[in-house]
Design an enzyme around this catalytic site. Structure first.
Site, PDB file in Angstrom:
ATOM      1  CE  LYS A 251      42.425  36.823  35.466  1.00  0.00           C
ATOM      2  NZ  LYS A 251      42.600  37.355  34.136  1.00  0.00           N
ATOM      3  NE  ARG A 256      36.464  44.826  35.231  1.00  0.00           N
ATOM      4  CZ  ARG A 256      36.949  44.610  36.454  1.00  0.00           C
ATOM      5  NH1 ARG A 256      38.149  44.101  36.593  1.00  0.00           N
ATOM      6  NH2 ARG A 256      36.240  44.912  37.502  1.00  0.00           N
ATOM      7  CE  LYS A 423      46.031  39.050  38.711  1.00  0.00           C
ATOM      8  NZ  LYS A 423      46.400  39.889  37.605  1.00  0.00           N
TER       9      LYS A 423
HETATM   10  P1  ATP Z   1      45.556  39.672  33.740  1.00  0.00           P
HETATM   11  O1  ATP Z   1      46.798  40.028  32.962  1.00  0.00           O
HETATM   12  O2  ATP Z   1      45.711  38.625  34.744  1.00  0.00           O
HETATM   13  O3  ATP Z   1      44.298  39.653  32.957  1.00  0.00           O
HETATM   14  P2  ATP Z   1      45.061  42.215  34.540  1.00  0.00           P
HETATM   15  O4  ATP Z   1      46.173  42.946  35.201  1.00  0.00           O
HETATM   16  O5  ATP Z   1      44.706  42.524  33.151  1.00  0.00           O
HETATM   17  O6  ATP Z   1      45.419  40.754  34.734  1.00  0.00           O
HETATM   18  P3  ATP Z   1      43.628  41.645  36.795  1.00  0.00           P
HETATM   19  O7  ATP Z   1      42.896  42.426  37.771  1.00  0.00           O
HETATM   20  O8  ATP Z   1      44.933  41.279  37.313  1.00  0.00           O
HETATM   21  O9  ATP Z   1      43.782  42.359  35.427  1.00  0.00           O
HETATM   22  O10 ATP Z   1      42.792  40.364  36.415  1.00  0.00           O
HETATM   23  C1  ATP Z   1      41.448  40.551  36.402  1.00  0.00           C
HETATM   24  C2  ATP Z   1      40.945  40.723  35.010  1.00  0.00           C
HETATM   25  O11 ATP Z   1      40.425  39.500  34.573  1.00  0.00           O
HETATM   26  C3  ATP Z   1      39.771  41.661  35.017  1.00  0.00           C
HETATM   27  O12 ATP Z   1      40.166  42.976  34.795  1.00  0.00           O
HETATM   28  C4  ATP Z   1      38.880  41.128  33.917  1.00  0.00           C
HETATM   29  O13 ATP Z   1      39.185  41.770  32.696  1.00  0.00           O
HETATM   30  C5  ATP Z   1      39.265  39.699  33.765  1.00  0.00           C
HETATM   31  N1  ATP Z   1      38.229  38.732  34.181  1.00  0.00           N
HETATM   32  C6  ATP Z   1      37.901  37.617  33.518  1.00  0.00           C
HETATM   33  N2  ATP Z   1      36.944  36.931  34.149  1.00  0.00           N
HETATM   34  C7  ATP Z   1      36.621  37.611  35.249  1.00  0.00           C
HETATM   35  C8  ATP Z   1      35.702  37.409  36.317  1.00  0.00           C
HETATM   36  N3  ATP Z   1      34.906  36.346  36.359  1.00  0.00           N
HETATM   37  N4  ATP Z   1      35.659  38.348  37.292  1.00  0.00           N
HETATM   38  C9  ATP Z   1      36.454  39.417  37.271  1.00  0.00           C
HETATM   39  N5  ATP Z   1      37.340  39.680  36.282  1.00  0.00           N
HETATM   40  C10 ATP Z   1      37.431  38.781  35.286  1.00  0.00           C
END
Ligand code: ATP
Length: 575
Positions: A251, A256, A423
């Site tokens: 991660k 993104r 995650k």
């Molecule tokens: P966080 O605050 O944990 O980043 P978030 O609420 O912004 O969470 P989440 O869906 O909870 O978003 O966590 C996934 C995010 O992590 C994705 O939106 C992406 O931006 C990021 N990410 C990083 N590496 C990866 C990966 N290998 N696959 C998918 N998403 C990833």
């Protein structure tokens, strides 16, 4: 069906929506209204309800500052600017001022088409003389409008319409209008997740029927709503949620990106809020084109900033410095980036959404050879818990934020957060497990050193089913002096004179904000509180969950209010 509909009718519906905070009532109002519209009218009203004339990813924002609206009102109403400014100071809302200045008339003269096309022209006017053009169009509109019409026209161009109609409430209304039952919202929602253009979805459903959206496919150049990951509290429990083998993937801590490689050879990059960020990453555009030479595709990855000296990955804050209008070229060298690709949503016109992840990955890897700026995200495939755990340890040592564990058989579920992706982060091993992305809904004036600014912010979680914001805590710690000083400037555009209808709390802050801006906070403990309301429906006790000893960590400009932490997630942590 009316071949021509007056804007007065639309404004009346806005008025009724504004007066209620009950979703069922909104669904009823929308259901009645949309059943009398043609598909073309439906498209226009669907955009206007969100204060827009195009889907958000197409960009043009009205961006009319109060100053320009004041000039338009002065011009259209033959008043001096000072007079209008004085009224603005008194009432705090130019929509109200416009309403007061407008002539009372029995019958409105503006049609929906008139208003929509002039607003579109205002939104798209650019270049030399565009300001004057915007002013003259707006003053023409308000001078012909009834009081209620003028109020809403002005609020649309200021970006302060705030009717409180969430997308899901809207889709329930549309479902009711077209089928007599709100339950077909599910199909509309599916369509909207794949093609998040509310106007296009509405028009298609009205023209071809709700069912036609069941098989919506990604469209090149239109961002698909992203798939999100659920939280895994203990890594040892992965296979309680997933039966199949998994990909355990690094991660990365960046931003993104959804990259569209277009039929004409061009590239478009979208953020998770669907902003077009292509112009900020010309380096990445070149590397993507180079890697993908000529094929069409929609791929996703995480953009991460790189230290130009050492090649090490840099934290998210560094990457945010690439978010700029000017000196982009200079920053390409100062803060180079890499995109770690992890998914493929379409390839040469074929939708990959229903294909299993392992297939999507295989094509991605075969088709996207890595180069300077484009790399595959690092992962292993396994069905063995020990291997999952040791890969997590490796990822953490390397500096990744954690891992995302993905079911290899799962489809790409646009717009949803489920158990097919989980995650698990390094900081989950700390006390509360995770940080919270919460929405600012109010503020309390500062005292002592904080006089003149806000001393603390009232923040809320977002429930996507109810489409309402539930207060979680008041946060005052963690801000720098400068950060504190800037709070009014940052937040006051969202100021509103009473509690918005989509906010649920028993707190009474000094100032209310329309839910818009997101901050990330951490805290020490979750407790049940009589004044906060998060997860109140899920608890056996009276009250909602509150976060104790909260600290501000950072602004989350990359998130919209409706992408904040949910009451359910807070409840899961509490449990
Ligand atoms: P966080 O605050 O944990 O980043 P978030 O609420 O912004 O969470 P989440 O869906 O909870 O978003 O966590 C996934 C995010 O992590 C994705 O939106 C992406 O931006 C990021 N990410 C990083 N590496 C990866 C990966 N290998 N696959 C998918 N998403 C990833």
């Amino acid at each position: 069906m009316n071949p021509q509909i007056m804007f007065q009718n639309v404004a009346e519906v806005f008025g009724r929506l504004e007066e209620t905070s009950a979703n069922t009532e909104m669904v009823g109002i929308l259901g009645d209204f949309f059943s009398d519209l043609t598909p073309e009218q439906g498209r226009k009203v669907a955009y206007l309800l969100r204060g827009e004339v195009t889907p958000d990813y197409e960009g043009p924002e009205f961006g009319l500052a109060s100053k320009l609206v004041i000039r338009s009102l002065a011009f259209g109403k033959n008043r001096s600017q000072e007079e209008i400014e004085q009224m603005f100071n008194e009432h705090g809302d130019l929509g109200t001022v416009a309403r007061m200045l407008a002539e009372n008339k029995e019958q409105g003269e503006l049609t929906l088409d008139d208003v929509f096309s002039e607003l579109t022209e205002i939104a798209f006017a650019e270049g030399e003389g565009s300001q004057e053009r915007k002013i003259s169009l707006l003053s023409d509109l308000v001078s012909r409008a009834t009081p209620q019409e003028a109020k809403y026209i002005v609020r649309v161009v200021l970006g302060t319409l705030r009717l409180g109609v969430g997308d899901m409430t809207f889709l329930q209304g549309l479902s009711t209008a077209l089928t007599g039952d709100k339950k077909h919202k599910k199909i509309l929602e599916h369509g909207f997740n794949v093609l998040p253009d509310i106007g296009a979805i509405t028009e298609q459903a009205m023209r071809e029927g709700v069912e036609s959206l069941a098989n919506e496919e990604p469209v090149s150049g239109v961002p698909v709503r992203v798939m999100l990951a659920g939280r895994l509290k203990e890594i040892g429990r992965v296979f309680e949620h997933i039966d199949n083998p998994v990909h355990v993937e690094y991660k990365y801590d960046g931003e993104r990106v959804q990259a569209h490689l277009l039929p004409d050879g061009g590239v478009k990059l979208f953020s998770r809020r669907h902003e077009d960020i292509t112009s900020q990453f010309p380096d990445l555009v070149t590397d993507l084109k180079d890697s993908f030479h000529g094929d069409q595709a929609i791929v996703e990855g995480e953009i991460v900033a790189i230290d130009p000296e050492t090649g090490d990955l840099q934290p998210f804050q560094k990457l945010m410095q690439r978010r700029r209008k000017y000196n982009i070229e200079e920053y390409i060298d100062k803060i180079p980036v890499k995109a770690f690709l992890f998914d493929m949503l379409a390839f040469n016109g074929e939708s990959f959404l229903q294909k299993p992840l392992r297939y999507r990955k295989t094509v991605l890897e075969e088709r996207f050879p890595e180069n300077k700026g484009v790399k595959p995200a690092k992962y292993i495939t396994t069905h063995d818990l020990g291997e999952v755990e040791s890969f997590f340890a490796e990822a953490a040592d390397w500096g990744a934020e954690g891992v995302i564990v993905k079911d290899v058989e799962s489809p790409y579920q646009a717009g949803s957060r489920g158990y097919n992706w989980l995650k698990f982060k390094r900081d989950y091993r700390t006390e509360l497990g995770d940080t919270f992305d919460v929405v600012v809904i109010g503020a309390i004036y500062g005292t002592g050193r904080r006089t003149g600014t806000y001393g603390s912010l009232l923040v809320a979680t977002y429930d996507p089913n109810e489409e309402k914001y539930y207060s979680l805590t008041k946060v005052g710690a963690g801000f720098t002096d400068e950060g504190l000083g800037n709070l009014p400037e940052r937040l006051n555009a969202d100021k509103i004179d009473q509690k918005p209808g989509n906010v649920v709390t028993k707190m009474k802050p000094d100032v209310w904000f329309y839910p818009n801006q997101v901050i990330e906070i951490e805290g020490a403990e979750l407790t049940v509180s009589p004044t906060h309301t998060s997860a109140q429906e899920l608890l056996d006790e009276e009250g909602g969950l509150a976060l104790r000893f909260p600290r501000f960590l950072r602004w989350r400009e990359d998130k919209r209010a409706d992408q904040a932490t949910t009451p359910q997630e807070v409840y899961n942590l509490y449990r």
